[in-house]
Scaffold this active site. Structure first.
Site, short mmCIF file in Angstrom:
data_model
loop_
_atom_site.label_atom_id
_atom_site.label_comp_id
_atom_site.label_asym_id
_atom_site.label_seq_id
_atom_site.Cartn_x
_atom_site.Cartn_y
_atom_site.Cartn_z
N THR A 120 130.64 8.85 37.34
CA THR A 120 131.70 9.24 36.40
C THR A 120 132.23 10.63 36.69
O THR A 120 133.41 10.91 36.49
CB THR A 120 131.15 9.16 34.95
OG1 THR A 120 130.80 7.81 34.70
CG2 THR A 120 132.17 9.61 33.92
N SER B 209 126.92 4.66 40.23
CA SER B 209 125.49 4.68 40.57
C SER B 209 124.77 3.34 40.40
O SER B 209 123.72 3.14 41.01
CB SER B 209 124.76 5.81 39.85
OG SER B 209 124.55 5.55 38.51
N THR C 277 125.29 8.78 36.48
CA THR C 277 124.12 9.05 35.64
C THR C 277 123.20 7.83 35.44
O THR C 277 122.05 7.99 35.10
CB THR C 277 124.56 9.58 34.25
OG1 THR C 277 125.41 8.61 33.64
CG2 THR C 277 125.26 10.90 34.36
N ASP C 278 123.74 6.62 35.68
CA ASP C 278 122.94 5.41 35.38
C ASP C 278 121.62 5.37 36.18
O ASP C 278 120.59 4.98 35.64
CB ASP C 278 123.74 4.14 35.68
CG ASP C 278 124.88 3.93 34.69
OD1 ASP C 278 124.98 4.68 33.71
OD2 ASP C 278 125.68 2.99 34.91
#
Ligand code: ASP
Length: 325
Positions: free
Chosen positions: A14, A57, A90-91
């Protein structure tokens, strides 16, 4: 004062995406917004920029993690870098961070960061987090702390940090332990030091290690399905203190008889799985069968550790010590 040489690796997420004004869909952009923002960072450090791929990710696999590791090692040997900053979705950020923590043998700061809001959203946190990550990477105190994750003014260890919220900017937390430092307006303040550091030497990622989550009424069907799938190891997020429903036991035994290591973590996000209960499916029985108990890692990180340990040649007998650390 001479500026430190920092390697910046942009990998996507993101932090490098924009929101489509018409559909609201968040997608990668042609030009990574973080690259054009580098001027703000140039005053802080001498940057070497690498952008090997721009991936959301969920598309990152251990192969990309290994690529990032090799890129860092290459620059440590050739460019005399003094720190590394990685921007990442971030995942799966915590998995890449822990992979690098276990495989890059260096004292220089290696810092991962990301964003919860895309580059054209109000309150975009990406640039702020990027600047914070560079500030941590150039700080002398960040050396010898292992791989760090910096977002929202907090500094976390790769080992303990996890994504806890789908959208909140304070999503990254270290349950039970907390951050080891903070980013303030003027400085970088560490208040804790990690006590262990383990390194594994790997050149490839070839192992198959799935992750299963236990639930009330679980039986052996998924375990039998995995048995015929040539897996190299298995992580189970067990119940509570480290227990499984009795109907899973035939499947657990079948995998262990095939010499497939099973590592147990708890699906509770605080505490450590241990062999406490003596009933059928309880931790005591599982340990007697040969199930390995882990030391508080979450499921996704235990999976990364087992992949790496097996790849580095650890034998079944060495695994309990690997997961006791
Ligand atoms: N889904 C995004 C990703 O991990 C979320 C983010 O980057 O914050 O790529």
């Amino acid at each position: 004062m001479k500026k430190k040489k920092i390697l910046v690796i942009h990998t996507g997420g993101t932090i490098s995406m924009s929101e489509d004004q018409e559909t609201g869909a968040v997608k990668p952009t042609k030009e990574n917004p973080m690259k054009s923002k580098s001027e703000n960072i140039n005053d802080l450090a001498e940057l070497i920029l690498e952008d090997p791929f721009i991936l959301p990710s969920p598309h990152i696999t251990p192969k990309e993690m290994l690529y990032i590791k090799d890129l860092i090692v290459h620059h440590i040997q050739r460019s005399k870098i003094e720190g590394v900053v990685i921007t990442h979705g971030t995942d799966t950020l915590e998995e890449t961070a822990y992979f690098l923590d276990l495989t890059v043998n260096s004292d220089i700061p290696i810092v991962l960061t990301g964003a919860m809001r895309s580059s054209n959203e109000i309150g975009f946190d990406g640039l702020y987090n990027y600047i914070s990550a560079v500030r941590v990477a150039i700080s002398d105190e960040a050396q010898k702390k292992g791989v760090l994750v910096v977002l929202n003014d907090e500094i976390h260890t790769a080992m303990n940090v996890t994504k806890t919220h789908t959208s909140n900017v304070s999503t990254f937390q270290s349950p039970q332990y907390g951050p080891i430092g903070i980013v303030t307006k003027r400085g970088i303040v560490f208040h804790h030091k990690p006590i262990n550091s383990e390194k594994y030497d790997i050149q490839y990622v070839t192992k198959s290690v799935p992750l299963l989550k236990a639930h009330a009424g679980m039986d052996s069907s998924l375990l039998y399905a995995l048995k015929i799938n040539n897996i190299d190891g298995l992580i189970i997020e067990a119940l509570g203190q480290g227990n499984l429903p009795p109907a899973t036991l035939p499947g657990v035994k079948a995998l262990l008889e095939q010499d497939i290591p099973i590592v147990l973590v708890s699906r509770c996000f605080n505490g450590i799985a241990e062999d406490v209960y003596g009933y059928e499916g309880g931790g005591k029985q599982l340990k007697e069968f040969g199930v390995i108990f882990s030391n508080g890692l979450n499921g996704q990180k235990a999976r990364i550790k087992l992949l790496i340990a097996l790849e580095s040649g650890c034998t079944k007998n060495q695994l309990p010590a690997v997961f006791a650390n």
